[in-house]
Design a protein around this motif. Structure first.
Motif, mmCIF file in Angstrom:
data_model
loop_
_atom_site.group_PDB
_atom_site.id
_atom_site.type_symbol
_atom_site.label_atom_id
_atom_site.label_comp_id
_atom_site.label_asym_id
_atom_site.label_seq_id
_atom_site.Cartn_x
_atom_site.Cartn_y
_atom_site.Cartn_z
ATOM 1 N N HIS A 44 13.602 1.340 -16.184
ATOM 2 C CA HIS A 44 12.597 1.707 -17.197
ATOM 3 C C HIS A 44 13.277 2.073 -18.524
ATOM 4 C CE1 HIS A 44 9.228 1.822 -14.416
ATOM 5 N NE2 HIS A 44 9.927 2.553 -13.585
ATOM 6 N N GLN A 77 -1.304 1.391 7.915
ATOM 7 C CA GLN A 77 -1.192 1.958 6.571
ATOM 8 C C GLN A 77 -2.201 1.279 5.638
ATOM 9 O OE1 GLN A 77 1.922 0.576 3.977
ATOM 10 N NE2 GLN A 77 2.564 2.658 3.445
ATOM 11 N N GLN A 135 5.691 0.039 -17.811
ATOM 12 C CA GLN A 135 4.619 0.863 -18.394
ATOM 13 C C GLN A 135 5.091 1.753 -19.538
ATOM 14 O OE1 GLN A 135 5.829 1.412 -15.265
ATOM 15 N NE2 GLN A 135 5.843 3.567 -14.756
ATOM 16 N N TRP A 162 13.672 0.457 2.475
ATOM 17 C CA TRP A 162 14.245 -0.690 1.759
ATOM 18 C C TRP A 162 15.055 -0.222 0.551
ATOM 19 C CZ3 TRP A 162 12.758 -1.178 -3.341
ATOM 20 C CH2 TRP A 162 11.618 -0.453 -3.725
ATOM 21 N N ARG A 163 14.778 1.016 0.111
ATOM 22 C CA ARG A 163 15.481 1.526 -1.076
ATOM 23 C C ARG A 163 16.963 1.728 -0.754
ATOM 24 N NH1 ARG A 163 10.842 4.649 -0.509
ATOM 25 N NH2 ARG A 163 9.196 3.960 -1.944
ATOM 26 N N HIS A 182 9.631 -9.758 -4.498
ATOM 27 C CA HIS A 182 8.860 -10.112 -5.707
ATOM 28 C C HIS A 182 8.877 -11.606 -6.032
ATOM 29 C CE1 HIS A 182 9.035 -5.751 -7.496
ATOM 30 N NE2 HIS A 182 8.412 -5.810 -6.339
ATOM 31 N N ASN A 223 1.792 -5.319 4.852
ATOM 32 C CA ASN A 223 2.293 -5.823 6.133
ATOM 33 C C ASN A 223 2.332 -4.755 7.231
ATOM 34 O OD1 ASN A 223 4.452 -4.382 5.247
ATOM 35 N ND2 ASN A 223 5.984 -5.946 5.691
ATOM 36 N N VAL A 263 3.822 3.767 -2.423
ATOM 37 C CA VAL A 263 3.797 4.735 -3.526
ATOM 38 C C VAL A 263 3.096 4.177 -4.770
ATOM 39 C CG1 VAL A 263 5.272 6.045 -5.136
ATOM 40 C CG2 VAL A 263 5.941 5.818 -2.725
ATOM 41 N N ILE A 264 3.506 2.996 -5.244
ATOM 42 C CA ILE A 264 3.030 2.531 -6.554
ATOM 43 C C ILE A 264 1.638 1.902 -6.464
ATOM 44 C CG2 ILE A 264 3.976 0.166 -6.643
ATOM 45 C CD1 ILE A 264 4.100 2.868 -9.430
ATOM 46 N N PRO A 310 8.286 -4.189 -1.881
ATOM 47 C CA PRO A 310 9.701 -3.978 -2.223
ATOM 48 C C PRO A 310 10.251 -5.068 -3.139
ATOM 49 C CG PRO A 310 9.322 -3.517 0.092
ATOM 50 C CD PRO A 310 8.042 -4.086 -0.426
ATOM 51 N N SER A 311 11.195 -4.677 -3.991
ATOM 52 C CA SER A 311 11.672 -5.560 -5.063
ATOM 53 C C SER A 311 12.187 -6.904 -4.553
ATOM 54 C CB SER A 311 12.762 -4.825 -5.856
ATOM 55 O OG SER A 311 12.289 -3.547 -6.218
ATOM 56 N N GLU A 344 5.478 -5.646 -10.027
ATOM 57 C CA GLU A 344 6.164 -4.399 -10.373
ATOM 58 C C GLU A 344 7.601 -4.677 -10.792
ATOM 59 O OE1 GLU A 344 6.222 -1.429 -11.148
ATOM 60 O OE2 GLU A 344 4.131 -0.908 -10.896
ATOM 61 N N LYS A 345 8.209 -3.706 -11.424
ATOM 62 C CA LYS A 345 9.619 -3.829 -11.809
ATOM 63 C C LYS A 345 10.485 -3.718 -10.569
ATOM 64 C CE LYS A 345 10.659 0.484 -10.907
ATOM 65 N NZ LYS A 345 11.583 0.815 -9.816
ATOM 66 N N CYS A 392 0.839 -1.218 0.000
ATOM 67 C CA CYS A 392 0.000 0.000 0.000
ATOM 68 C C CYS A 392 0.860 1.249 0.000
ATOM 69 C CB CYS A 392 -0.877 0.048 1.247
ATOM 70 S SG CYS A 392 -1.525 -1.509 1.776
HETATM 71 N N1 LIG Z 1 6.540 1.112 -12.299
HETATM 72 C C1 LIG Z 1 6.975 2.195 -11.649
HETATM 73 O O1 LIG Z 1 7.086 3.285 -12.218
HETATM 74 C C2 LIG Z 1 7.320 2.092 -10.199
HETATM 75 C C3 LIG Z 1 7.405 3.263 -9.422
HETATM 76 C C4 LIG Z 1 7.698 3.109 -8.054
HETATM 77 C C5 LIG Z 1 7.929 1.857 -7.509
HETATM 78 N N2 LIG Z 1 7.878 0.756 -8.315
HETATM 79 C C6 LIG Z 1 8.157 -0.585 -7.773
HETATM 80 O O2 LIG Z 1 7.080 -0.947 -6.899
HETATM 81 C C7 LIG Z 1 7.559 -1.678 -5.782
HETATM 82 C C8 LIG Z 1 7.116 -0.971 -4.505
HETATM 83 O O3 LIG Z 1 7.677 0.322 -4.470
HETATM 84 P P1 LIG Z 1 7.000 1.503 -3.607
HETATM 85 O O4 LIG Z 1 7.764 2.734 -3.952
HETATM 86 O O5 LIG Z 1 5.526 1.497 -3.766
HETATM 87 O O6 LIG Z 1 7.397 1.042 -2.130
HETATM 88 P P2 LIG Z 1 6.760 1.509 -0.743
HETATM 89 O O7 LIG Z 1 7.799 1.294 0.297
HETATM 90 O O8 LIG Z 1 6.177 2.875 -0.896
HETATM 91 O O9 LIG Z 1 5.555 0.478 -0.514
HETATM 92 C C9 LIG Z 1 5.799 -0.879 -0.271
HETATM 93 C C10 LIG Z 1 4.555 -1.483 0.386
HETATM 94 O O10 LIG Z 1 4.744 -2.889 0.501
HETATM 95 C C11 LIG Z 1 4.373 -3.316 1.818
HETATM 96 N N3 LIG Z 1 5.124 -4.545 2.104
HETATM 97 C C12 LIG Z 1 6.462 -4.703 2.304
HETATM 98 N N4 LIG Z 1 6.761 -6.009 2.472
HETATM 99 C C13 LIG Z 1 5.593 -6.687 2.369
HETATM 100 C C14 LIG Z 1 5.249 -8.061 2.441
HETATM 101 N N5 LIG Z 1 6.170 -9.003 2.626
HETATM 102 N N6 LIG Z 1 3.938 -8.398 2.307
HETATM 103 C C15 LIG Z 1 2.994 -7.461 2.111
HETATM 104 N N7 LIG Z 1 3.264 -6.139 2.032
HETATM 105 C C16 LIG Z 1 4.542 -5.757 2.145
HETATM 106 C C17 LIG Z 1 4.739 -2.127 2.687
HETATM 107 O O11 LIG Z 1 4.031 -2.164 3.904
HETATM 108 C C18 LIG Z 1 4.279 -0.973 1.792
HETATM 109 O O12 LIG Z 1 2.905 -0.776 1.930
HETATM 110 C C19 LIG Z 1 9.085 -1.758 -5.947
HETATM 111 O O13 LIG Z 1 9.447 -3.008 -6.474
HETATM 112 C C20 LIG Z 1 9.419 -0.654 -6.919
HETATM 113 O O14 LIG Z 1 10.555 -0.949 -7.709
HETATM 114 C C21 LIG Z 1 7.554 0.849 -9.628
#
Ligand SMILES: NC(=O)c1ccc[n+]([C@@H]2O[C@H](COP(=O)([O-])OP(=O)(O)OC[C@H]3O[C@@H](n4cnc5c(N)ncnc54)[C@H](O)[C@@H]3O)[C@@H](O)[C@H]2O)c1
Length: 339
Positions: free
Chosen positions: A186, A44, A126, A168-169, A80, A40, A17-18, A76-77, A97-98, A15
């Protein structure tokens, strides 16, 4: 309900950013519905669910034993591969996600699990759904550039120390890499999409200004299978940051893109609209529209329903991850790496 009316039920995992982009994109597609959300961090997750009026799942197990058809992974990546594989084994299709995963072994395990379970693991890229990127690819395929000679992508971005702090970043385990594996993937993926696979790389990556475990500055000299040469530059260390620049050059003509805008065309008989880049996502990672995701999700949902072929596969995404890992390997060993 007849097959034509069936909606694909998708559970959103994560839940942050993406996840917002995923929910908006899924809500814009008629043939799917959001089954609920799991993250998790319970507080949030509750807040996110309230924002979009979604059901909350309280565990991954609850998601797996629910009647959802698919999960979309916004975690987080470094999570995946494990979550994707487990989901497919529990009978769920996956959008991830990537990057698809962080190691060659993880990518291969995902591909093997797809074969074994008959489920789809659809990775996100995308930018492949940009009209301009597709027009450039089409022009390359039509031979408009003649023999391609230099094809490069420059991603001089800036990320603050606070972007990485406590997250995690920037960690090896969860980000798997830095300016290339996270922010630059990308641009690298659309370079592969337009020009084709890479045969060899000679590279150097460094961590120059951030207190992180992975690179914030990288450069690679690459050789494509088709013979063209090129450069990949990636950074989160460059103040103030510049738009991503993609250059496709050949014996008959050349073209440049900045972010999604085609800013220069010097190719005979190629009538493409030139515009000025006004995107800000090289500064702010969340400053982009969900339209690319919507277009890609549309194909993925149609593929699950058997109406279309899946356009971007895990096998293709794995090639992009392998290219980035080859860049890291070349930097570590000082040797040219053949893919
Ligand atoms: N396509 C794009 O343009 C784009 C942009 C940003 C991020 N991303 C990718 O999206 C992924 C997430 O990035 P983000 O920026 O949203 O991260 P974030 O830290 O903002 O969100 C991660 C979410 O995952 C949850 N989480 C973590 N571990 C978990 C687990 N084991 N089970 C369930 N939930 C869990 C966290 O609580 C949080 O809500 C990354 O892999 C990133 O590379 C892609």
């Amino acid at each position: 309900m007849s097959k034509a009316e069936k909606k694909v039920k998708v559970a959103v995992i994560g839940c942050g950013v993406i996840a917002d982009f995923h929910v908006k994109a899924l809500n814009a597609i008629d043939d799917c519905e959001i089954a609920g959300v799991y993250g998790n961090l319970p507080e949030q997750c509750k807040e996110f669910a309230e924002k979009y009026n979604l059901k909350v799942f309280t565990s991954m197990e609850e998601v797996f034993s629910s009647d959802c058809d698919m999960i979309t992974l916004c975690t987080p990546s470094g999570t995946h591969a494990e979550i994707s594989v487990n989901a497919m084994k529990r009978g769920k299709h996956v959008i991830v996600e990537k990057p698809l995963a962080l190691t060659v072994e993880e990518c291969d395990e995902i591909i093997e699990t797809e074969k074994a379970t008959g489920k789809i693991c659809a990775p996100i890229s995308q930018l492949r759904y940009s009209d301009n990127v597709r027009q450039v690819k089409k022009a390359v395929e039509a031979g408009k550039f003649g023999k391609l000679t230099l094809c490069s992508v420059y991603m001089k971005f800036y990320r603050s120390e606070s972007y990485y702090a406590g997250s995690w970043r920037g960690t090896k385990k969860m980000d798997g890499g830095g300016a290339l594996m996270n922010q630059g993937i990308h641009g690298i993926d659309i370079l592969r999409y337009i020009v084709g696979n890479v045969k060899s790389v000679q590279a150097k990556v460094s961590t120059l200004v951030h207190n992180i475990e992975v690179e914030d500055t990288a450069v690679a000299a690459i050789e494509f299978d088709r013979g063209a040469l090129g450069v990949i530059e990636g950074a989160t260390s460059v103040m103030p940051g510049y738009p991503r620049r993609l250059e496709i050059c050949g014996e008959k003509g050349s073209l440049a893109m900045e972010e999604d805008a085609i800013v220069k065309v010097d190719v005979p008989d190629l009538d493409l609209k030139i515009s000025k880049n006004d995107a800000e996502n090289f500064k702010d990672p969340a400053a982009f529209s969900f339209e690319g995701h919507r277009r890609q999700f549309n194909n993925i949902i149609n593929a699950v329903l058997g109406k279309e072929k899946l356009e971007y596969t895990s096998k293709d995404a794995a090639e992009t991850v392998k290219l980035i890992l080859s860049i890291y390997k070349s930097s570590e060993t000082g040797e040219r790496v053949y893919l």
